[in-house]
Design a protein around this motif. Sequence first.
Motif, PDB file in Angstrom:
ATOM      1  N   ALA A   1       0.749  -1.287   0.023  1.00 36.98           N
ATOM      2  CA  ALA A   1       0.042  -0.105   0.038  1.00 36.98           C
ATOM      3  C   ALA A   1       0.878   1.455  -0.020  1.00 36.98           C
ATOM      4  N   THR A   2       0.322   2.290  -0.941  1.00 39.47           N
ATOM      5  CA  THR A   2       1.411   3.625  -0.853  1.00 39.47           C
ATOM      6  C   THR A   2       0.980   4.160   0.548  1.00 39.47           C
ATOM      7  N   PHE A   3      -0.090   4.287   0.955  1.00 36.97           N
ATOM      8  CA  PHE A   3      -0.511   4.742   2.371  1.00 36.97           C
ATOM      9  C   PHE A   3      -1.057   3.780   3.261  1.00 36.97           C
ATOM     10  N   GLY A   4      -0.053   3.193   3.946  1.00 40.33           N
ATOM     11  CA  GLY A   4      -0.452   1.948   4.882  1.00 40.33           C
ATOM     12  C   GLY A   4      -1.319   2.302   5.928  1.00 40.33           C
ATOM     13  N   SER A   5      -1.399   3.389   6.541  1.00 43.56           N
ATOM     14  CA  SER A   5      -2.318   3.619   7.715  1.00 43.56           C
ATOM     15  C   SER A   5      -3.546   3.823   7.327  1.00 43.56           C
TER      16      SER A   5
ATOM     17  N   LEU B   1      -9.759   2.842   4.112  1.00 42.83           N
ATOM     18  CA  LEU B   1      -9.827   3.884   3.494  1.00 42.83           C
ATOM     19  C   LEU B   1      -9.083   4.011   1.774  1.00 42.83           C
ATOM     20  N   VAL B   2      -8.990   2.716   1.396  1.00 48.56           N
ATOM     21  CA  VAL B   2      -8.296   2.517   0.015  1.00 48.56           C
ATOM     22  C   VAL B   2      -9.378   1.643  -0.903  1.00 48.56           C
ATOM     23  N   GLN B   3      -9.214   1.979  -2.113  1.00 50.97           N
ATOM     24  CA  GLN B   3      -9.977   1.006  -2.779  1.00 50.97           C
ATOM     25  C   GLN B   3      -9.381  -0.493  -2.766  1.00 50.97           C
ATOM     26  N   ASN B   4      -8.204  -0.421  -2.839  1.00 47.07           N
ATOM     27  CA  ASN B   4      -7.485  -1.792  -2.669  1.00 47.07           C
ATOM     28  C   ASN B   4      -6.177  -1.767  -2.073  1.00 47.07           C
ATOM     29  N   ASP B   5      -5.690  -2.736  -1.628  1.00 46.39           N
ATOM     30  CA  ASP B   5      -4.360  -2.504  -0.510  1.00 46.39           C
ATOM     31  C   ASP B   5      -3.236  -1.678  -1.603  1.00 46.39           C
ATOM     32  N   SER B   6      -3.175  -1.901  -2.820  1.00 51.85           N
ATOM     33  CA  SER B   6      -1.934  -1.238  -3.546  1.00 51.85           C
ATOM     34  C   SER B   6      -2.489   0.134  -3.995  1.00 51.85           C
ATOM     35  N   GLY B   7      -3.482   0.475  -3.638  1.00 52.09           N
ATOM     36  CA  GLY B   7      -4.203   1.663  -4.057  1.00 52.09           C
ATOM     37  C   GLY B   7      -3.445   2.925  -3.904  1.00 52.09           C
ATOM     38  N   GLU B   8      -3.524   3.696  -4.737  1.00 47.51           N
ATOM     39  CA  GLU B   8      -2.790   4.941  -4.362  1.00 47.51           C
ATOM     40  C   GLU B   8      -3.750   6.297  -4.076  1.00 47.51           C
ATOM     41  N   GLN B   9      -4.824   5.972  -4.131  1.00 51.79           N
ATOM     42  CA  GLN B   9      -6.067   6.688  -3.837  1.00 51.79           C
ATOM     43  C   GLN B   9      -6.404   6.549  -2.542  1.00 51.79           C
ATOM     44  N   ALA B  10      -6.398   7.300  -1.873  1.00 52.20           N
ATOM     45  CA  ALA B  10      -7.134   7.248  -0.291  1.00 52.20           C
ATOM     46  C   ALA B  10      -8.030   8.143  -0.108  1.00 52.20           C
ATOM     47  N   ASP B  11      -9.146   7.573   0.745  1.00 55.99           N
ATOM     48  CA  ASP B  11     -10.189   8.766   1.116  1.00 55.99           C
ATOM     49  C   ASP B  11      -9.980   9.069   2.305  1.00 55.99           C
TER      50      ASP B  11
END
Lengths: 698, 698
Positions: free
Chosen positions: A604-608, A614-624
């Motif tokens: 994940a780009t943004f692990g927390s 709060l991401v679409q998938n674990d490797s997602g670079e888009q976080a909500d």
Amino acid sequence: MGFWIADTLKTPLSTAKWHGASSFIIMAQIEKYDVIVIGAGPVGLLTSVCLSRWGYKVKNIDNRPVPTATGRADGIQPRTLEMLRNMGLKRKIMAADPARVYEVAFWDPAPGGKIIRTGTYPSCPSFIDARYPFTALLHQGLIERVMIEDLEKTGTTLERPATITRFETNNADPAYPVEVDLKNLDSNVITTYRTKYLFSGEGARSFVREQLQVQIRHKDPISYVWGVMDGVLRTNFPDIKMKCTIHSDHGSIMVIPRENNMVRLYIQIASSTDKDFNPRKTATVQEVQAAAQRILQPYTCEWDRVAWYSVYPIGQGLADRYTLDNRVFMGGDVCHTHSPKAGQGMNTAFHDAVNFAWKIHHVESGFADRSILETYETERRAVAETLLNFDNKYAALFSKTQQAQHGDSTAEQQAQANQDFINLFKENCEFTSGFGVAYAPNILNYSLSQSLPNLPSELHSLIISDDNARLRPGRVMPNSNVTRVVDANKVHLENEIPFNGSFRLFVYAGSNTSPKPNQHPLLTTLSNNLLKPGSFYSHFMHHNHRQLDTHHDSNNPHSPFFSVALTLCAKRPEIKIEELPELFQAYRDRVYADDAFNEPVLNATFGSHAKVGLVQNDSGEQADAAVVVVRPDGHLAIAVRLTEDEGTTKVLQAYFDQFTKPGEWDGKSGSSRTSTYYNERGQNRGLHGGTVFAKASL
Amino acid sequence: MGFWIADTLKTPLSTAKWHGASSFIIMAQIEKYDVIVIGAGPVGLLTSVCLSRWGYKVKNIDNRPVPTATGRADGIQPRTLEMLRNMGLKRKIMAADPARVYEVAFWDPAPGGKIIRTGTYPSCPSFIDARYPFTALLHQGLIERVMIEDLEKTGTTLERPATITRFETNNADPAYPVEVDLKNLDSNVITTYRTKYLFSGEGARSFVREQLQVQIRHKDPISYVWGVMDGVLRTNFPDIKMKCTIHSDHGSIMVIPRENNMVRLYIQIASSTDKDFNPRKTATVQEVQAAAQRILQPYTCEWDRVAWYSVYPIGQGLADRYTLDNRVFMGGDVCHTHSPKAGQGMNTAFHDAVNFAWKIHHVESGFADRSILETYETERRAVAETLLNFDNKYAALFSKTQQAQHGDSTAEQQAQANQDFINLFKENCEFTSGFGVAYAPNILNYSLSQSLPNLPSELHSLIISDDNARLRPGRVMPNSNVTRVVDANKVHLENEIPFNGSFRLFVYAGSNTSPKPNQHPLLTTLSNNLLKPGSFYSHFMHHNHRQLDTHHDSNNPHSPFFSVALTLCAKRPEIKIEELPELFQAYRDRVYADDAFNEPVLNATFGSHAKVGLVQNDSGEQADAAVVVVRPDGHLAIAVRLTEDEGTTKVLQAYFDQFTKPGEWDGKSGSSRTSTYYNERGQNRGLHGGTVFAKASL
């Protein structure tokens, strides 16, 4: 009200602070307390620790003259370890070098009267994602001592040996409605006290419960007699340092490693399903040792010493009520008894204590309505019920497995009994680790099924808790690693706000493409709306009442009831605290970069953000972007998407309006004793300038 | 010899144990010690702690009446943290909640007299692979207190205030060749003692060094005057919780965060390169605060309190010798002084202490020849020399940067000076973290260039240290995670053997395709050869002398001088300790599965093997078998491939033959006081039945 009585003062009169009065009056000769706690076992001590830290006047008594010397409860489960860390108590407990159980080994009969290991299984499997995926084992006295030392720091002392002889909620003094008689067992003198609350942590034999005529319901008519022995054993049994359940042709035993090279053996001496059951059946140390030798053959057994030994009947019971009047409460073994095999007793007691303490705090400090006290019984009794259901099946299967080996059952039946036992163990790992606890929906735990009153239905769509499996209200906040901006430390986000009695607002900024990430409109909007006069947040701010020095107060710069932590999708050096919206500048020590290494979401780009879904998938670079509200005990309350309008704050307002007190907060009338909030590092966050805690009517 | 004198006994005569004699004789009225340590700062205390734990009779004095109250040395570097953990001292130090420095921020002048952050850099970058990649900062007194408490456990006490007034190595008593006069500064009474060794940890002003007429060589004629101040500062400077070097148009300053919300400021008051240099130049607290305010503008500065303040001249000096006769030794600031800016002083002192202590232990216990004492000076003096070279450049660049801003230099020159400073910092991270220390080849640290005497040249090819960058003799053993077989705990392999004074034999089994992995021929061969009479290993075994109860002794079941740990390429449940060759069965608690998660070799099948370079590549599924010999202080000695013949043992034999004592080991004549080996968990491994430590002539 709000005056202390002269003879109740712990400090000389000349050093006491008086608020709103230039003189004082002796009102009575009776000593008054905020809370009187009966019993200095785990549940009583932790209740006293929490309330004493928050500045309450607590009296804790115990009928034993000294703390537990050896033996008794010994297993601290993974979730409890996290909670103790959050309270700053874990390090001292771990300093006693407890044994750590990571795996459980299952041993079953082998040809020739021998035993063989048929499998092992993690005690807290990796799908649970615990910070400390093990059970820590050490004797109850070591744990009690850590809490007693903590109590001493706050000035609260234990009176022992002393017992309770009478109590009644007679409202003779409306501010201290409960009258309690305590008898000192050295002097035999009985003294009458008044208190706002009485808490019984007396253990299975409870005077308070009897007086209240609260019934213990037995889940099952079956009862058992158990022998338990702690000692140093020399053996070539290879799993002596593991937790083992051993079923042999010669009986069954449970092995639990202990601190200081010790081992604990649990051996079932009798079950009411035995043909010749005698609930008073007993066994000597020698008999238990001989039984252990028979069961463990062909391995050797030789005892260096025995540290503790006991035989006791076990019944599975659950109290009908935990309180009758929301003034006299009970917790721990007073309310639930069961077999010790799953190592749950002390853990359940700790969580009873914490659940009780913060709710009393919120009511007494003028933050919350008394109605939240109802949730103590509903939440904790449901957990006890789940525990008893599990324990019931577990104990029955343990016995059944034992019986299958003696008797008429076929090899298939025996194998099936063994397998059922192992399956049950695996199924319940999440619950026994403490992470399976899920409090049901109520005014504290949001649920779609109980929509928020006075909130337009379209705003309900901002609430994401229902769709997000990692943010289910009532469950524990997931852990994650982040980088603290102010000092570049790698930290555990879930522990950054200590157990300080505050609701925690974890703000996840999400990944945004704003040219000014530090001043993203979502954050500015939230900041403005929370600080706006009349919001649930600003309503309870210190500044309504007095100028406080909060420069060094990392966790409560604005209010004793809220702590905010902001996590941004950026590299640490890109984050400029001085450019953040006003609210977050006050929380400069609680701003984090989501740039750290996180298991299991390694990609994940943004692990927390990923760990709370709060991401679409674990490797997602888009976080909500969202604000996740967590109760003071670490359980999730509600999670709401961030909006560029007032929507987010309106939802939060509707949530808090359910149970916070309307009208002006009476922060002014409280004591200004500095409270002592400890974090895991044992640091007293209240000492430097900052945390002055306001409470309504101490 | 071997008798104690009546008046030196710490215990009543009736409880003392006498060996080889049924009565005793008063030999003299003079009190005798194994080691007398002068100075209770970091180097003196740690020397006393090590030797006291190993059962030596130690006297430690200090001329200050109480421990350091505040201030002074404060930085514990990553490698030192690992060493303290290995000694079981880290947890207590971390309980004081030190500040943790993960990154350093560089601030440089900006237009308008302001400052701007020009970059940040990790204080211990990830390529170093440290367990604790940060510097811990807390005042020296807290660290001293942890060591004093440890000393008290062993029965050694500090005499203070007391000073040394005379000493000579006169051999009047050949067993206690050094005569020492100590003066108690309360009573003014001077007492004469005899000792085997005298160790001076007096600090920069050393009576012992003066008496020995050992010269301090100054690396550089330039000297500096520094002001240092600890206190609680209110500021909106964003990096106040980071380590910062700040160069401004108004001067330069170094910022170091401290425990309890404090900050330390280092400010250079004068340099001998100044035109008007005055080595006695000083500055008041107010002047330093005013300078700080000027340098930090436009940020605000307001002091809550000042905890410590000092101004002192700094010279860079290195003692010519650390000992003249291998009886009177010196360490710490006695031998090397330099600027405090890189936080190295206390760390170098600690490693001096450890290096000295284990070598004295090996000589005095009859294991090693006196010649190993020579390596104390050669190893530690070379480290001090490297440190001074670095410090010299660092201090000069710090000043140059400062000067560049005031004067004739161009903007390019100024930028270049800043950049040079940052580059020097980065280049030296490995050294300043403590992991760059590489002791040169000697009889303890193997090198191809110094082939082992009496070893056929073809056997030298079994030595893999030279080809393997991760197993360079003289450097620190790489860390790795493994699963302990006996209890399934996830552990740090490098810390499994505590600082117990033993050589550590880490046996890596390699990946093999044997049908019986637990009885692979490589392991069986090694076991047989080590246990064979006459091997270096069996020569020093307890059983040569007496029956010892080693059942609960995890680390020294056979010998006080060797600890073995075996790591197998297998899943934990596949490993059956009871099937392993004899040697390893004795080390049942020190058998590990190489199946744990290891950074940075995330893809390696066998991470622990990969971390010491025993795989062809990081994802390699084939791992080589070897035995890695590690000195008691954690530095690598030699690594040898495992063979199915006597080759491996022959190489090890040749290595140990260089410095171990030939002839029968005099284990029988030693004291049988139980030694106390502490591991990180604070557990005394010696208490349960086991560790009886043999020493030659206490």
